[in-house]
Scaffold this motif. Sequence first.
Motif, PDB file in Angstrom:
ATOM      1  N   ARG A  41       0.837  -1.211   0.000  1.00 35.70           N
ATOM      2  CA  ARG A  41       0.000   0.000   0.000  1.00 35.70           C
ATOM      3  C   ARG A  41       0.867   1.255   0.000  1.00 35.70           C
ATOM      4  NH1 ARG A  41      -4.050  -2.299   4.673  1.00 35.70           N
ATOM      5  NH2 ARG A  41      -5.419  -3.539   3.314  1.00 35.70           N
ATOM      6  N   GLY A  42       1.960   1.213   0.760  1.00 33.17           N
ATOM      7  CA  GLY A  42       2.824   2.380   0.838  1.00 33.17           C
ATOM      8  C   GLY A  42       3.465   2.733  -0.495  1.00 33.17           C
ATOM      9  N   ALA A  81      11.536   1.491   5.496  1.00 28.02           N
ATOM     10  CA  ALA A  81      11.213   0.409   6.420  1.00 28.02           C
ATOM     11  C   ALA A  81       9.746   0.450   6.806  1.00 28.02           C
ATOM     12  CB  ALA A  81      12.079   0.510   7.672  1.00 28.02           C
ATOM     13  N   VAL A  82       9.187  -0.741   7.043  1.00 26.02           N
ATOM     14  CA  VAL A  82       7.805  -0.886   7.498  1.00 26.02           C
ATOM     15  C   VAL A  82       7.783  -1.928   8.612  1.00 26.02           C
ATOM     16  CG1 VAL A  82       5.475  -1.663   6.882  1.00 26.02           C
ATOM     17  CG2 VAL A  82       6.788  -0.270   5.275  1.00 26.02           C
ATOM     18  N   ALA A 131       4.831   5.001   5.488  1.00 24.40           N
ATOM     19  CA  ALA A 131       3.453   4.846   5.957  1.00 24.40           C
ATOM     20  C   ALA A 131       2.581   4.342   4.809  1.00 24.40           C
ATOM     21  CB  ALA A 131       2.922   6.172   6.486  1.00 24.40           C
ATOM     22  N   GLN A 132       1.405   3.826   5.148  1.00 22.93           N
ATOM     23  CA  GLN A 132       0.530   3.274   4.119  1.00 22.93           C
ATOM     24  C   GLN A 132      -0.024   4.353   3.191  1.00 22.93           C
ATOM     25  OE1 GLN A 132      -2.169   0.053   5.095  1.00 22.93           O
ATOM     26  NE2 GLN A 132      -1.191  -0.232   7.090  1.00 22.93           N
ATOM     27  N   ASP A 133       0.045   5.620   3.629  1.00 24.58           N
ATOM     28  CA  ASP A 133      -0.398   6.690   2.725  1.00 24.58           C
ATOM     29  C   ASP A 133       0.727   7.179   1.815  1.00 24.58           C
ATOM     30  OD1 ASP A 133       1.247   8.105   4.410  1.00 24.58           O
ATOM     31  OD2 ASP A 133      -0.305   9.460   5.165  1.00 24.58           O
ATOM     32  N   LEU A 171       7.004   9.371   3.775  1.00 27.60           N
ATOM     33  CA  LEU A 171       8.256   8.860   4.336  1.00 27.60           C
ATOM     34  C   LEU A 171       8.675   9.733   5.508  1.00 27.60           C
ATOM     35  CD1 LEU A 171      10.499   7.964   1.243  1.00 27.60           C
ATOM     36  CD2 LEU A 171       9.607   6.390   2.960  1.00 27.60           C
ATOM     37  N   GLY A 172       8.959   9.088   6.642  1.00 29.89           N
ATOM     38  CA  GLY A 172       9.427   9.817   7.810  1.00 29.89           C
ATOM     39  C   GLY A 172      10.927  10.039   7.761  1.00 29.89           C
ATOM     40  N   GLU A 173      11.401  10.881   8.637  1.00 32.93           N
ATOM     41  CA  GLU A 173      12.831  11.144   8.733  1.00 32.93           C
ATOM     42  C   GLU A 173      13.475  10.136   9.691  1.00 32.93           C
ATOM     43  OE1 GLU A 173      14.720  13.325   7.113  1.00 32.93           O
ATOM     44  OE2 GLU A 173      12.981  13.978   5.939  1.00 32.93           O
ATOM     45  N   PRO A 174      14.660   9.627   9.362  1.00 28.54           N
ATOM     46  CA  PRO A 174      15.337   8.700  10.287  1.00 28.54           C
ATOM     47  C   PRO A 174      15.718   9.400  11.585  1.00 28.54           C
ATOM     48  CG  PRO A 174      16.773   9.304   8.454  1.00 28.54           C
ATOM     49  CD  PRO A 174      15.424   9.844   8.121  1.00 28.54           C
TER      50      PRO A 174
END
Length: 449
Positions: A234-235, A313-314, A345-347, A350-353
């Motif tokens: 989904r992501g 990563a998920v 995320a599924q939407d 992308l987050g920051e490390p």
Amino acid sequence: MTQIFVASTLFGAMTVAAAIDAGRFGPPGRRRMLLVSDNTAIPELGRDLTLSPDFAALGGRFDEVRSWNAEISPLHPSGWMPRGEDLMLWERLFRERWGLADEPLELAVETIAASPARALTSIFSEALITVYSDGLMSYGPTRDGLPDGVGGRITRLLHLDLVEGLAPLLLNEHGVPCELVPDDAFTAVLHKLNPPVAPADGLEGGALLVGQYLAALEILSEQEEDELHVAMLRGVVARGHTTVLFKPHPSSPVRTGDRLAREAARLGARLLVLDAAVPAETWCAALRPALIVGCFSTALVTASRYHGIPAAAVGTDLLLRRLSPYQNSNRVPVTIIDATVPHLAQDGTLGEPLLTSTADLHALLVAVAYAMRAASLPERRKEAVAFLAAHGRGELMRYFKKRRLSALGLPGGLSPAKRTLLATALPPRSRRRRIAVRAFEAAGLERDP
């Protein structure tokens, strides 16, 4: 001297091949034997790595290839350890069967704390030992204590520079020096391997999902593992990828991908399962995916490190909660990926490390390693205390369990007064109270001055 190389995965064989090419095992001319071991739960259903289309490019470095499974059949490579009184008999048997006579040996093994490495290093009790790492676990502590005399025979830890500049902690308690397998030697091996796909298949530039065998290890249920892969799908689709490749873990049991296929059809994405016995690194070299997504697979690091492919990563947050006990050897790879790789995320966002500095990652891993194996790393206590005291209630405390910190008397755990209050608050004569009291008494022995 005969050199015996033990490999349970194609990636491990690739690492060994690169080390040989780089001269890490001396000049040509020595007799070299590759001992292949299938450590999956049911080897009879596994895939023989020597039958992989890529193995032909690796096998020429060895004078002969043997199956450890066949040598000890019907015993299982991961579960068998010969009795102490039988070690000399086993050594005599294998020396005769393999034509070794009385010559000196060098063993190159992976996962030194577990069989088959544990069995082989005990059987050949005078052999010099090289431990090679084919993944992220080398950045964590030694999983278990080694049999008497084995630690003193380990001459070095060979490893890929998967996290550039990060020093492995594996075997530190034995004073084993680390030695790098050169990047150029490993990439040269990668470029000689070709997956069974042609450029005309139109698979370049898609998204690559890499699976892991978490259900087989009983870390997740089969349904949860399927949902993890669906979340990855989904992501990437939300990010605009319409061609998605899925590479199951080579050690995972054969399972249908119906759940993933149905979701791909619902989302209107083209899904191709890469079920050939070819490592993810080979697919990355040939197809150059635009994004690689996984949970805590080493492929996330190798794709970025050697091919410049973005990784995401998920599910690492779930794994950090589920891994049990705290000493689980998968904790360090999960920590590295969770802290340094963007989360998908599924939407599609992308987050920051959390960490971008190698020094900060090293400090975190030292603290995690000490919390995992305090008894074997007593000299690391001050570093662990300093790290935990500095980060207090910050985001990096997600990598520690309060109960574990309490048991070791480390910052972030319960204070002695709170431990006593908690123990006395539990019902008298209850099992929970007895467990708490024993844990707190043990913690008191390691309480900070």
